[in-house]
Write a protein that holds these residues in place. Structure first.
Motif, short mmCIF file in Angstrom:
data_model
loop_
_atom_site.label_atom_id
_atom_site.label_comp_id
_atom_site.label_asym_id
_atom_site.label_seq_id
_atom_site.Cartn_x
_atom_site.Cartn_y
_atom_site.Cartn_z
N MET A 1 0.65 -1.33 0.12
CA MET A 1 -0.04 -0.17 -0.17
C MET A 1 0.91 1.36 -0.01
SD MET A 1 -2.85 1.21 2.87
CE MET A 1 -4.01 0.53 2.34
N ALA A 2 0.67 2.24 -0.53
CA ALA A 2 1.43 3.52 -1.14
C ALA A 2 1.42 4.26 0.31
CB ALA A 2 0.79 4.21 -2.11
N SER A 3 0.45 4.01 1.16
CA SER A 3 0.63 5.11 2.33
C SER A 3 1.45 4.54 3.29
CB SER A 3 -1.19 4.92 2.93
OG SER A 3 -1.44 3.62 3.34
N ALA A 4 2.06 3.37 3.01
CA ALA A 4 3.10 3.20 4.24
C ALA A 4 4.21 4.11 4.01
CB ALA A 4 3.70 1.72 3.63
N ASN A 5 4.54 4.89 2.90
CA ASN A 5 5.57 5.95 2.83
C ASN A 5 4.97 7.31 3.51
OD1 ASN A 5 7.28 3.93 2.08
ND2 ASN A 5 6.65 4.22 0.02
N ILE A 47 0.42 10.85 -6.28
CA ILE A 47 -0.78 10.26 -6.82
C ILE A 47 -1.64 11.34 -7.61
CG2 ILE A 47 -3.15 9.12 -6.43
CD1 ILE A 47 -1.48 8.21 -3.42
N LYS A 48 -2.00 11.24 -8.84
CA LYS A 48 -2.52 12.27 -9.69
C LYS A 48 -3.98 12.12 -9.59
CE LYS A 48 1.36 12.65 -12.53
NZ LYS A 48 2.01 12.66 -13.71
N THR A 49 -4.66 11.08 -9.24
CA THR A 49 -5.85 11.03 -9.38
C THR A 49 -6.66 10.26 -8.03
OG1 THR A 49 -5.83 10.32 -11.56
CG2 THR A 49 -8.05 9.81 -10.32
N LEU A 50 -7.47 11.30 -7.53
CA LEU A 50 -7.99 10.65 -6.14
C LEU A 50 -9.12 9.93 -6.45
CD1 LEU A 50 -8.77 10.84 -3.03
CD2 LEU A 50 -10.07 13.35 -3.60
N VAL A 51 -9.20 8.57 -6.09
CA VAL A 51 -10.40 7.67 -6.36
C VAL A 51 -11.12 7.76 -5.02
CG1 VAL A 51 -10.88 5.25 -6.81
CG2 VAL A 51 -8.96 6.48 -7.77
N VAL A 52 -12.22 8.54 -5.02
CA VAL A 52 -12.82 8.63 -3.79
C VAL A 52 -13.38 7.59 -3.22
CG1 VAL A 52 -15.16 9.86 -2.75
CG2 VAL A 52 -13.67 11.01 -4.68
N HIS A 53 -13.94 6.56 -3.77
CA HIS A 53 -14.51 5.43 -3.38
C HIS A 53 -13.47 4.45 -2.61
CE1 HIS A 53 -13.83 3.95 -7.21
NE2 HIS A 53 -13.85 2.57 -7.00
N ASP A 54 -12.20 4.73 -3.15
CA ASP A 54 -11.28 3.91 -2.70
C ASP A 54 -9.88 4.38 -2.00
OD1 ASP A 54 -10.00 1.28 -2.42
OD2 ASP A 54 -8.82 1.53 -4.30
N ASP A 68 -18.21 7.53 6.97
CA ASP A 68 -19.24 6.92 6.60
C ASP A 68 -19.17 7.49 5.15
OD1 ASP A 68 -20.45 9.40 7.24
OD2 ASP A 68 -21.65 8.39 8.83
N ASN A 69 -20.09 6.99 4.37
CA ASN A 69 -20.37 7.49 3.04
C ASN A 69 -20.86 9.23 2.97
OD1 ASN A 69 -19.36 5.40 1.89
ND2 ASN A 69 -21.37 4.23 1.70
N GLU A 70 -21.59 9.49 3.77
CA GLU A 70 -22.27 10.88 4.11
C GLU A 70 -21.06 11.60 4.53
OE1 GLU A 70 -25.54 13.07 6.67
OE2 GLU A 70 -26.11 10.83 6.18
N SER A 71 -20.31 11.32 5.13
CA SER A 71 -19.15 12.28 5.64
C SER A 71 -18.19 12.36 4.79
CB SER A 71 -18.50 11.68 7.03
OG SER A 71 -19.40 11.67 8.06
N ILE A 72 -17.69 11.29 4.04
CA ILE A 72 -16.82 11.56 2.83
C ILE A 72 -17.69 12.36 1.58
CG2 ILE A 72 -15.81 10.02 0.76
CD1 ILE A 72 -15.77 7.66 2.70
N MET A 73 -19.05 12.12 1.53
CA MET A 73 -19.33 13.04 0.56
C MET A 73 -19.21 14.52 1.19
SD MET A 73 -23.15 13.12 -1.45
CE MET A 73 -23.59 12.00 -0.37
N ALA A 74 -19.55 14.98 2.47
CA ALA A 74 -19.41 16.10 2.95
C ALA A 74 -17.89 16.77 2.78
CB ALA A 74 -19.74 16.14 4.32
N VAL A 75 -16.99 15.83 3.06
CA VAL A 75 -15.45 16.17 2.81
C VAL A 75 -15.18 16.66 1.35
CG1 VAL A 75 -13.08 15.40 3.08
CG2 VAL A 75 -14.78 14.96 4.93
N MET A 76 -15.85 15.77 0.47
CA MET A 76 -15.40 15.93 -0.84
C MET A 76 -16.15 17.26 -1.30
SD MET A 76 -13.03 13.90 -1.60
CE MET A 76 -12.90 14.62 -3.35
N GLU A 77 -17.28 17.63 -0.97
CA GLU A 77 -18.05 18.83 -1.35
C GLU A 77 -17.32 19.83 -0.79
OE1 GLU A 77 -21.83 18.33 0.18
OE2 GLU A 77 -22.73 16.91 -1.37
N ASP A 78 -16.85 19.89 0.28
CA ASP A 78 -15.97 20.91 0.71
C ASP A 78 -14.65 21.12 0.15
OD1 ASP A 78 -15.63 22.92 3.16
OD2 ASP A 78 -13.35 21.88 2.95
#
Length: 83
Positions: A1-5, A47-54, A68-78
């Motif tokens: 996983m890339a986040s290890a770095n 990472i050039k692309t944000l894959v929201v669901h992943d 949760d999905n609703e919170s992810i949507m709120a973060v992405m809308e902001d």
């Protein structure tokens, strides 16, 4: 996983960070932290692309929290509003 770095900021281990805050001033600060985290993560790991669901940022298994999905949507809308 890339986040290890990636070195996560201290607030990423703060359980309330994974719950959208009801008080406007607190929520605005929280959303700013999410924007900064998303940008820093993707910039540092080139990472050039944000894959929201992943996106691994939504879960912190170390503290047993995730957005949760609703919170992810709120973060992405902001995030989109912030440009």
């Amino acid at each position: 996983m890339a986040s290890a770095n990636f070195e996560y900021p201290e607030f990423y281990s703060f359980k309330p960070f994974f719950t959208i805050q009801p008080v406007l001033a607190t929520r605005e600060k929280q959303m700013g932290l999410w924007r900064d985290l998303i940008l820093k993560y993707h910039t540092e790991l080139r990472i050039k692309t944000l894959v929201v669901h992943d996106c691994p940022l939504w879960k912190n298994p170390g503290i047993g929290r995730e957005l949760d999905n609703e919170s992810i949507m709120a973060v992405m809308e902001d995030f989109i509003k912030g440009g």
